[in-house]
Design a protein around this motif. Sequence first.
Motif, PDB file in Angstrom:
ATOM      1  N   GLY A 147       2.774  -2.309   0.613  1.00  0.00           N
ATOM      2  CA  GLY A 147       3.937  -1.558   0.933  1.00  0.00           C
ATOM      3  C   GLY A 147       4.143  -0.450  -0.175  1.00  0.00           C
ATOM      4  O   GLY A 147       4.660   0.570  -0.296  1.00  0.00           O
ATOM      5  N   GLU A 148       3.458  -0.703  -1.463  1.00  0.00           N
ATOM      6  CA  GLU A 148       3.629   0.145  -2.584  1.00  0.00           C
ATOM      7  C   GLU A 148       2.376   1.134  -3.004  1.00  0.00           C
ATOM      8  O   GLU A 148       1.352   0.922  -2.290  1.00  0.00           O
ATOM      9  CB  GLU A 148       3.969  -0.670  -3.795  1.00  0.00           C
ATOM     10  N   ILE A 175      -6.235  -0.106   1.308  1.00  0.00           N
ATOM     11  CA  ILE A 175      -5.148   1.127   1.069  1.00  0.00           C
ATOM     12  C   ILE A 175      -5.261   2.092   2.268  1.00  0.00           C
ATOM     13  O   ILE A 175      -6.374   2.073   2.858  1.00  0.00           O
ATOM     14  CB  ILE A 175      -5.260   1.764  -0.265  1.00  0.00           C
ATOM     15  N   ASN A 176      -4.325   2.712   2.216  1.00  0.00           N
ATOM     16  CA  ASN A 176      -4.160   3.737   3.819  1.00  0.00           C
ATOM     17  C   ASN A 176      -4.874   4.873   3.105  1.00  0.00           C
ATOM     18  O   ASN A 176      -4.537   5.605   1.935  1.00  0.00           O
ATOM     19  CB  ASN A 176      -2.814   3.898   4.146  1.00  0.00           C
ATOM     20  N   THR A 214     -10.228   0.384   3.217  1.00  0.00           N
ATOM     21  CA  THR A 214      -9.397   1.415   3.447  1.00  0.00           C
ATOM     22  C   THR A 214      -8.923   1.447   5.092  1.00  0.00           C
ATOM     23  O   THR A 214      -9.677   0.854   5.806  1.00  0.00           O
ATOM     24  CB  THR A 214      -9.754   2.935   3.188  1.00  0.00           C
ATOM     25  N   ASP A 215      -7.722   2.011   5.221  1.00  0.00           N
ATOM     26  CA  ASP A 215      -7.108   2.123   6.610  1.00  0.00           C
ATOM     27  C   ASP A 215      -6.557   3.435   6.999  1.00  0.00           C
ATOM     28  O   ASP A 215      -6.615   4.014   6.030  1.00  0.00           O
ATOM     29  CB  ASP A 215      -5.825   1.096   6.909  1.00  0.00           C
ATOM     30  N   ASN A 216      -6.411   3.622   8.078  1.00  0.00           N
ATOM     31  CA  ASN A 216      -5.966   5.005   8.551  1.00  0.00           C
ATOM     32  C   ASN A 216      -4.938   4.878   9.392  1.00  0.00           C
ATOM     33  O   ASN A 216      -5.073   4.947  10.794  1.00  0.00           O
ATOM     34  CB  ASN A 216      -7.092   5.868   9.171  1.00  0.00           C
ATOM     35  N   VAL A 273      -1.151   4.098  -0.068  1.00  0.00           N
ATOM     36  CA  VAL A 273      -0.196   2.950  -0.187  1.00  0.00           C
ATOM     37  C   VAL A 273      -1.116   1.635   0.417  1.00  0.00           C
ATOM     38  O   VAL A 273      -1.818   1.868   1.198  1.00  0.00           O
ATOM     39  CB  VAL A 273       0.994   3.140   0.887  1.00  0.00           C
ATOM     40  N   VAL A 274      -0.694   0.678  -0.504  1.00  0.00           N
ATOM     41  CA  VAL A 274      -1.426  -0.639  -0.095  1.00  0.00           C
ATOM     42  C   VAL A 274      -0.830  -1.036   1.372  1.00  0.00           C
ATOM     43  O   VAL A 274       0.157  -1.539   1.294  1.00  0.00           O
ATOM     44  CB  VAL A 274      -0.955  -1.724  -1.098  1.00  0.00           C
TER      45      VAL A 274
END
Length: 193
Positions: free
Chosen positions: A144-145, A190-191, A157-159, A167-168
């Motif tokens: 979340g940071e 991470i996003n 990675t995420d989207n 952000v993690v």
Amino acid sequence: MTEEKKEVEKETKEKQECKCQNDKKEKCKCNHHDKKEKNPLKEENEKLKKDINELVEKVKLAQAELINYRKRKDEEVLNFKKYCNQAIITDLIPIIDNFERAIKLDDNDLTDELSKFLEGFKMMYASLMEVLKHYGVEEISRQGEVFDSTQEEALMTDNLDEYEDEVVTEVLLKGYKLIDRVIRPASVKINKK
């Protein structure tokens, strides 16, 4: 010429050269006769003063080098003491990972015997984590940071819309720090938008 005549001529010549016109019986106060002797003494005195100044500078330089050496040595010893446990802690981290995998088993689907066994694992894990905490080990879990490349490494990675960019979103493998040194960076997702 006789010896006496030569000597008288010599004295007359010296008196003419001497500005004070003093007889040779008493010491001349004009320093005219000592000039030849004083110049070499002055030169030698100047040379000795110069040598003394050079030696004083060398001593000062040696003292400064010694002070710097002591500071460097003290800092090295302090760092050695501070991080002397790093090798053993690095070897213990995979064992901690295995404990965490075992603890993640669903406690509801296990038999009574296996559940008690798992409870023992949890106690050993908590005890091990307390010992590591005592020696300055901290977990790096920053979900979340914002991603920090000095403490984490991004593996995926995420989207996702609910997270900001960089952000993690998930910690895949916990990282660990010993006091202020990262000994294993956290593996994270991470996003990216």
